[in-house]
Design a protein around this motif. Structure first.
Motif, PDB file in Angstrom:
ATOM      1  N   ILE A 126       0.822  -1.211   0.000  1.00 16.03           N
ATOM      2  CA  ILE A 126       0.000   0.000   0.000  1.00 16.03           C
ATOM      3  C   ILE A 126       0.859   1.266   0.000  1.00 16.03           C
ATOM      4  N   GLY A 127       2.178   1.058  -0.121  1.00 18.39           N
ATOM      5  CA  GLY A 127       3.078   2.198  -0.231  1.00 18.39           C
ATOM      6  C   GLY A 127       3.524   2.789   1.084  1.00 18.39           C
ATOM      7  N   GLY A 128       3.404   2.037   2.153  1.00 28.69           N
ATOM      8  CA  GLY A 128       3.784   2.564   3.456  1.00 28.69           C
ATOM      9  C   GLY A 128       4.944   1.813   4.068  1.00 28.69           C
ATOM     10  N   LEU A 129       5.441   2.385   5.142  1.00 27.47           N
ATOM     11  CA  LEU A 129       6.468   1.716   5.933  1.00 27.47           C
ATOM     12  C   LEU A 129       5.800   1.015   7.102  1.00 27.47           C
ATOM     13  N   PRO A 132       4.776   0.413  10.737  1.00 30.93           N
ATOM     14  CA  PRO A 132       4.559   1.383  11.806  1.00 30.93           C
ATOM     15  C   PRO A 132       5.693   1.404  12.833  1.00 30.93           C
ATOM     16  N   LEU A 133       6.373   0.294  13.027  1.00 33.22           N
ATOM     17  CA  LEU A 133       7.496   0.292  13.965  1.00 33.22           C
ATOM     18  C   LEU A 133       8.666   1.114  13.429  1.00 33.22           C
ATOM     19  N   THR A 134       8.877   1.104  12.122  1.00 31.99           N
ATOM     20  CA  THR A 134       9.906   1.943  11.525  1.00 31.99           C
ATOM     21  C   THR A 134       9.550   3.413  11.716  1.00 31.99           C
ATOM     22  N   ASP A 135       8.292   3.745  11.438  1.00 32.56           N
ATOM     23  CA  ASP A 135       7.838   5.127  11.637  1.00 32.56           C
ATOM     24  C   ASP A 135       7.984   5.546  13.098  1.00 32.56           C
ATOM     25  N   LEU A 136       7.598   4.669  14.012  1.00 32.19           N
ATOM     26  CA  LEU A 136       7.710   4.974  15.442  1.00 32.19           C
ATOM     27  C   LEU A 136       9.165   5.181  15.849  1.00 32.19           C
ATOM     28  N   GLU A 137      10.031   4.289  15.404  1.00 35.87           N
ATOM     29  CA  GLU A 137      11.447   4.426  15.745  1.00 35.87           C
ATOM     30  C   GLU A 137      12.012   5.746  15.222  1.00 35.87           C
ATOM     31  N   ASN A 138      11.725   6.073  13.974  1.00 39.76           N
ATOM     32  CA  ASN A 138      12.224   7.320  13.405  1.00 39.76           C
ATOM     33  C   ASN A 138      11.672   8.538  14.155  1.00 39.76           C
ATOM     34  N   TRP A 139      10.396   8.505  14.513  1.00 40.78           N
ATOM     35  CA  TRP A 139       9.805   9.600  15.262  1.00 40.78           C
ATOM     36  C   TRP A 139      10.488   9.750  16.627  1.00 40.78           C
ATOM     37  N   LEU A 140      10.685   8.623  17.314  1.00 43.87           N
ATOM     38  CA  LEU A 140      11.348   8.662  18.621  1.00 43.87           C
ATOM     39  C   LEU A 140      12.774   9.193  18.493  1.00 43.87           C
ATOM     40  N   ARG A 141      13.493   8.751  17.467  1.00 45.20           N
ATOM     41  CA  ARG A 141      14.863   9.238  17.273  1.00 45.20           C
ATOM     42  C   ARG A 141      14.871  10.753  17.007  1.00 45.20           C
ATOM     43  N   LYS A 142      13.935  11.210  16.198  1.00 41.34           N
ATOM     44  CA  LYS A 142      13.851  12.644  15.903  1.00 41.34           C
ATOM     45  C   LYS A 142      13.537  13.426  17.181  1.00 41.34           C
ATOM     46  N   GLN A 143      12.605  12.914  17.984  1.00 38.28           N
ATOM     47  CA  GLN A 143      12.258  13.583  19.232  1.00 38.28           C
ATOM     48  C   GLN A 143      13.443  13.636  20.192  1.00 38.28           C
ATOM     49  N   GLY A 144      14.281  12.602  20.129  1.00 29.57           N
ATOM     50  CA  GLY A 144      15.457  12.531  20.994  1.00 29.57           C
ATOM     51  C   GLY A 144      16.666  13.256  20.431  1.00 29.57           C
ATOM     52  N   GLY A 145      16.507  13.904  19.285  1.00 23.87           N
ATOM     53  CA  GLY A 145      17.608  14.642  18.692  1.00 23.87           C
ATOM     54  C   GLY A 145      18.569  13.785  17.894  1.00 23.87           C
ATOM     55  N   TYR A 197      16.556   7.265   9.563  1.00 29.10           N
ATOM     56  CA  TYR A 197      17.008   6.696   8.298  1.00 29.10           C
ATOM     57  C   TYR A 197      15.833   6.600   7.344  1.00 29.10           C
ATOM     58  N   PRO A 198      16.112   6.771   6.043  1.00 30.05           N
ATOM     59  CA  PRO A 198      15.040   6.673   5.057  1.00 30.05           C
ATOM     60  C   PRO A 198      14.731   5.212   4.753  1.00 30.05           C
ATOM     61  N   GLY A 199      13.535   4.957   4.299  1.00 31.51           N
ATOM     62  CA  GLY A 199      13.184   3.608   3.875  1.00 31.51           C
ATOM     63  C   GLY A 199      12.785   2.702   5.018  1.00 31.51           C
ATOM     64  N   SER A 200      12.770   1.422   4.725  1.00 34.06           N
ATOM     65  CA  SER A 200      12.266   0.447   5.690  1.00 34.06           C
ATOM     66  C   SER A 200      13.346  -0.022   6.651  1.00 34.06           C
ATOM     67  N   PHE A 201      12.901  -0.585   7.741  1.00 38.41           N
ATOM     68  CA  PHE A 201      13.766  -1.168   8.769  1.00 38.41           C
ATOM     69  C   PHE A 201      14.682  -2.234   8.164  1.00 38.41           C
ATOM     70  N   ILE A 202      14.101  -3.170   7.415  1.00 38.49           N
ATOM     71  CA  ILE A 202      14.870  -4.265   6.833  1.00 38.49           C
ATOM     72  C   ILE A 202      15.884  -3.732   5.827  1.00 38.49           C
ATOM     73  N   ALA A 203      15.461  -2.825   4.949  1.00 41.85           N
ATOM     74  CA  ALA A 203      16.382  -2.272   3.955  1.00 41.85           C
ATOM     75  C   ALA A 203      17.548  -1.563   4.636  1.00 41.85           C
ATOM     76  N   HIS A 204      17.262  -0.818   5.683  1.00 46.25           N
ATOM     77  CA  HIS A 204      18.318  -0.102   6.405  1.00 46.25           C
ATOM     78  C   HIS A 204      19.325  -1.080   6.996  1.00 46.25           C
ATOM     79  N   TRP A 205      18.844  -2.096   7.681  1.00 48.98           N
ATOM     80  CA  TRP A 205      19.759  -3.023   8.357  1.00 48.98           C
ATOM     81  C   TRP A 205      20.464  -3.959   7.393  1.00 48.98           C
TER      82      TRP A 205
END
Length: 140
Positions: A62-65, A67-80, A84-92
Motif C-alpha cells: 500500500i506504499g507505506g512503511l 509502523p514500527l519503523t515510523d515509530l522508531e524514526n519519530w522517537l529518534r527525531k524527538q530525541g535529537g 534513516y530513510p526507507g524500511s527497517f529491513i532495507a536499512h539493516w
C-alpha cells in the motif's frame, strides 16, 4: 532527550524480535514437520505467525512503511538523533552487507516470504481448537 533514544532502541529490539519470529517461525515449522514435532501445529502459534507476515506484506503493497519503523524514526527525531530513510529491513541489510537495496526488492521479498508462510500453513496445517473445549490450544 534520553527517554526518546531509549524508547527508539527498545523499538528496534522489538522490531528485530518480530522479524526473527517471522523468519525462524517458518524454519521451525518446516524442520518440525520433518522431525515430527507436534507443537508446531499449535493453532495460536501458527495464526500469530501467519497474521504477522500478512501484516508485514500489506504495508509495502500500500506504499507505506512498517509502523514500527515510523515509530522508531519519530522517537529518534524527538530525541535529537538521526533517522534513516526507507524500511527497517532495507536499512539493516544495507548496514550489515553494505549494499543498496531497492524498495521493490524488499516488497517482492516480503511477498515471496509471505507466500511461503501461507503455503506452509496449508502444507503443515495447524490443529484447530476443538469446539466445546476452552482449554484446547490446538497443540494436542
Amino acid at each position: 532527550m534520553l527517554i526518546y533514544r531509549i524508547l527508539a532502541d527498545a523499538t528496534v529490539v522489538i522490531h528485530a524480535l518480530m522479524a526473527a519470529f517471522v523468519v525462524l517461525g517458518l524454519l521451525v515449522v518446516l524442520v518440525g514437520r520433518v522431525a515430527g514435532w507436534r507443537w508446531i501445529r499449535n493453532f495460536w502459534f501458527r495464526s500469530i505467525h501467519l497474521g504477522l507476515i500478512a501484516t508485514i506484506v500489506v504495508f509495502p503493497l500500500i506504499g507505506g512503511l512498517c509502523p514500527l519503523t515510523d515509530l522508531e524514526n519519530w522517537l529518534r527525531k524527538q530525541g535529537g538523533g538521526e533517522t534513516y530513510p526507507g524500511s527497517f529491513i532495507a536499512h539493516w541489510v544495507h548496514e550489515l552487507l553494505f549494499v543498496q537495496v531497492s524498495s521493490w526488492v524488499i516488497t517482492v521479498s516480503y511477498c515471496a516470504f509471505g507466500a511461503a508462510v501461507l503455503l506452509a500453513f496449508f502444507l503443515v496445517p495447524p490443529k484447530w481448537p476443538q469446539k466445546g473445549n476452552p482449554d484446547s490450544d490446538g497443540a494436542s
